[in-house]
Design an enzyme around this catalytic site. Structure first.
Site, PDB file in Angstrom:
ATOM      1  N   ASP A 191       0.863  -1.176   0.000  1.00  0.00           N
ATOM      2  CA  ASP A 191       0.000   0.000   0.000  1.00  0.00           C
ATOM      3  C   ASP A 191       0.901   1.228   0.000  1.00  0.00           C
ATOM      4  OD1 ASP A 191      -1.688   2.122   0.538  1.00  0.00           O
ATOM      5  OD2 ASP A 191      -2.663   1.194   2.260  1.00  0.00           O
ATOM      6  N   VAL A 192       0.866   2.016  -1.067  1.00  0.00           N
ATOM      7  CA  VAL A 192       1.795   3.143  -1.191  1.00  0.00           C
ATOM      8  C   VAL A 192       1.406   4.339  -0.337  1.00  0.00           C
ATOM      9  CG1 VAL A 192       2.653   2.489  -3.466  1.00  0.00           C
ATOM     10  CG2 VAL A 192       0.621   3.940  -3.285  1.00  0.00           C
TER      11      VAL A 192
ATOM     12  N   TYR B 155      -9.227  15.509  -6.547  1.00  0.00           N
ATOM     13  CA  TYR B 155      -8.341  14.947  -7.571  1.00  0.00           C
ATOM     14  C   TYR B 155      -7.606  16.049  -8.324  1.00  0.00           C
ATOM     15  CZ  TYR B 155      -6.972  12.077 -11.627  1.00  0.00           C
ATOM     16  OH  TYR B 155      -6.274  11.436 -12.619  1.00  0.00           O
TER      17      TYR B 155
END
Length: 280
Positions: free
Chosen positions: A93-94, A186
């Site tokens: 999981d980054v 975003y």
């Protein structure tokens, strides 16, 4: 990260040029300086990340693909191996700094020092009206698309600084270049990635490290093909002067160029892989 259905728009006039269903894959030039190097690509289980991993491996780069989808990740890594390349897949999981530190340790042990770092994980651009954008969703998008890049770079940066060399690639999108139908978080995260790139390039240039950013528009990844009807793909394509959507191979080709010494005097730039749609 790529934008998706949020980019769709009404079609141009009926006399617009016809569109090919599938654009031909570009013929990749050979960059001899890349042979023998080591790369880490996050978001490597599919789409642009997977295609970039394949393109780098074809240049003789040993690649570590990082992602959360174990079967998809290992399928890409196995495919690279069958094609004669070198690749490993690491599930992580980054957004987890500890997990990224463990990835860095494994890459160092199995492949060696990292020369190329492509932080391509992300892609949380589904349209949401701002009044419906919850605090939880805001934080999730910023973590996935912006904080993950910072954490990944921080995990691998010490080795690059020590060796006084390295090429870091970040992934923004057209939503970070101008307002779009993507959700506000975003757009903000992607705009943040361009500034992260510029500031890091200024800071790290004296230490021999280049940092550049890629900003695609709509790319025909597996996700777009699955969730964006062909009619909307056609309409979105007509908004690009080249009259087609991008392919993962288009972005991968640009990434390989920026990673190579052919781009050795380029740092701090954001390259719009946009078929002419973004020109400023």
């Amino acid at each position: 990260m790529t934008t998706g259905p949020q980019d769709a728009a009404p079609a141009d006039s009926a006399d617009s040029p016809s569109l090919a269903e599938n654009a031909p894959a570009p013929t990749h030039p050979v960059y001899p300086d890349l042979a023998g190097k080591v790369a880490v690509v996050t978001g490597g289980s599919r789409g642009i990340g997977a295609e970039t991993g394949r393109a780098l491996a074809a240049q003789g780069v040993a690649v570590c693909l990082v992602g959360r989808d174990r079967p998809a990740l290992f399928e890409v890594a196995d495919g690279i191996g069958k094609a004669g390349g070198t690749a490993i897949g690491v599930v992580a999981d980054v957004t987890d700094a500890g997990a990224l530190d463990r990835v860095a340790e494994r890459v160092a042990a199995e492949l060696g020092p990292v020369d190329i770092l492509a932080t391509f994980a992300g892609g949380q651009g589904a349209p949401t009206p701002t009044q419906e954008l919850t605090e939880e969703r805001w934080r999730q998008v910023l973590d996935t698309d912006l904080t993950s890049a910072f954490l990944t770079i921080r995990a691998f940066l010490p080795g690059m600084v020590e060796r006084f060399s390295g090429s870091i690639l970040t992934m923004s999108s057209s939503a970070g270049r101008r307002p779009s139908q993507a959700n506000l978080a975003y757009g903000v995260a992607n705009a943040g990635l361009t500034m992260l790139t510029r500031q890091l390039a200024t800071e790290l240039g004296p230490q021999g490290i280049r940092v550049n950013c890629l900003a695609p528009t709509t790319v025909r990844t597996e996700k777009v093909v699955a969730h964006m009807p062909k009619e909307l793909q056609h309409k979105a394509a007509l908004r690009h002067p080249l009259r087609r959507l991008g392919e993962p191979s288009d972005v991968a080709a640009a990434a390989v160029f920026l990673a190579s010494e052919a781009a050795g005097y380029l740092t701090g730039i954001t390259l719009d892989v946009a078929g002419g749609r973004i020109t400023d």
